[in-house]
Design an enzyme around this catalytic site. Sequence first.
Site, PDB file in Angstrom:
ATOM      1  N   ARG A  51     -25.775  16.270 -17.309  1.00 26.64           N
ATOM      2  CA  ARG A  51     -25.038  15.008 -17.303  1.00 26.64           C
ATOM      3  C   ARG A  51     -23.583  15.272 -17.691  1.00 26.64           C
ATOM      4  O   ARG A  51     -23.297  15.592 -18.843  1.00 26.64           O
ATOM      5  CB  ARG A  51     -25.678  14.010 -18.266  1.00 26.64           C
ATOM      6  CG  ARG A  51     -27.080  13.586 -17.847  1.00 26.64           C
ATOM      7  CD  ARG A  51     -27.675  12.566 -18.795  1.00 26.64           C
ATOM      8  NE  ARG A  51     -27.879  13.119 -20.131  1.00 26.64           N
ATOM      9  CZ  ARG A  51     -28.393  12.421 -21.152  1.00 26.64           C
ATOM     10  NH1 ARG A  51     -28.752  11.162 -20.978  1.00 26.64           N
ATOM     11  NH2 ARG A  51     -28.554  12.989 -22.331  1.00 26.64           N
ATOM     12  N   ASP A  53     -19.574  14.458 -18.441  1.00 26.79           N
ATOM     13  CA  ASP A  53     -18.839  13.411 -19.148  1.00 26.79           C
ATOM     14  C   ASP A  53     -17.821  12.749 -18.230  1.00 26.79           C
ATOM     15  O   ASP A  53     -17.556  13.211 -17.112  1.00 26.79           O
ATOM     16  CB  ASP A  53     -18.096  14.010 -20.345  1.00 26.79           C
ATOM     17  CG  ASP A  53     -19.035  14.489 -21.432  1.00 26.79           C
ATOM     18  OD1 ASP A  53     -20.086  13.859 -21.631  1.00 26.79           O
ATOM     19  OD2 ASP A  53     -18.710  15.502 -22.091  1.00 26.79           O
ATOM     20  N   ARG A 199     -16.144  22.500 -23.535  1.00 26.53           N
ATOM     21  CA  ARG A 199     -14.816  21.974 -23.847  1.00 26.53           C
ATOM     22  C   ARG A 199     -14.382  22.340 -25.256  1.00 26.53           C
ATOM     23  O   ARG A 199     -13.200  22.594 -25.515  1.00 26.53           O
ATOM     24  CB  ARG A 199     -14.801  20.464 -23.637  1.00 26.53           C
ATOM     25  CG  ARG A 199     -14.890  20.057 -22.170  1.00 26.53           C
ATOM     26  CD  ARG A 199     -15.177  18.584 -21.999  1.00 26.53           C
ATOM     27  NE  ARG A 199     -14.154  17.758 -22.627  1.00 26.53           N
ATOM     28  CZ  ARG A 199     -14.284  16.431 -22.782  1.00 26.53           C
ATOM     29  NH1 ARG A 199     -15.386  15.805 -22.362  1.00 26.53           N
ATOM     30  NH2 ARG A 199     -13.327  15.730 -23.355  1.00 26.53           N
TER      31      ARG A 199
END
Length: 253
Positions: A51, A53, A199
């Site tokens: 999934r 972002d 990230r």
Amino acid sequence: MPRYALRLEYDGTEFCGWQRQGDLPSVQKVLEEACAFLNHGVLPTATAAGRTDAGVHAEAAVADVDLAQDLPAYRIRDAINFRTLPHPVVVTAAARVADDWSARFDCIGRGYRYRILNRPSRPGMEPGKVWHVKRRLDAGAMHEAAQMLLGRHDFSAFRAASCQAKSALRTLDRLDVSRIGEEVVIVAEARSFLHHQVRNLVGTLVEVGDGRRPVTWPRALLEGRDRTKAGMTAPPDGLVFRYARYEPEPDWT
């Protein structure tokens, strides 16, 4: 009902992420609404291998969906693509899979790429596709630091506070940093990742690249397991979901 695997390409700029969030635009919402035509008008549930972002892109994400229509995979692909317009979500390939096949749980490897535009001038051609960092980065130092993070570890220092994973233990198979012209490119591969792990790793490595931290700092953070002491969460713009790997691979069409 037959189950189909869908390989997806999408520009995440306009979306709140993969997952449905009420009336907000999401990749899942666009895909499921496009699939409803093949499911007697009923919204099916599409499950993704990963999934993404808000603002994160994909060039070969994978999802599975059960549909009432029993059609050749290429017709499923084309029918969905006709109905995802004008949204930037495209099924690049489809495959009929076993009824118990899962895009999420049968996935044995996931890959991401992060692009940093490393020059004084902002991006003109690809805004929203790169993180613009003006100060010169030492990609070699970033790569050296990254190699100290490979293997199976507790990645608590690099997980989001909202991460719902039961364990922070993950095996990082690849974390390469290289300079390609004006870009610094980070490639990450693992069986699975924690929420924001890539990230957060990128944000930490940038502090090494710009000389603020030594190459040993990311490894010390890893061992300390304290997210508050690590680098920033890099913006979503430069992140792309590159692939989800299966064994055997679906018979893509």
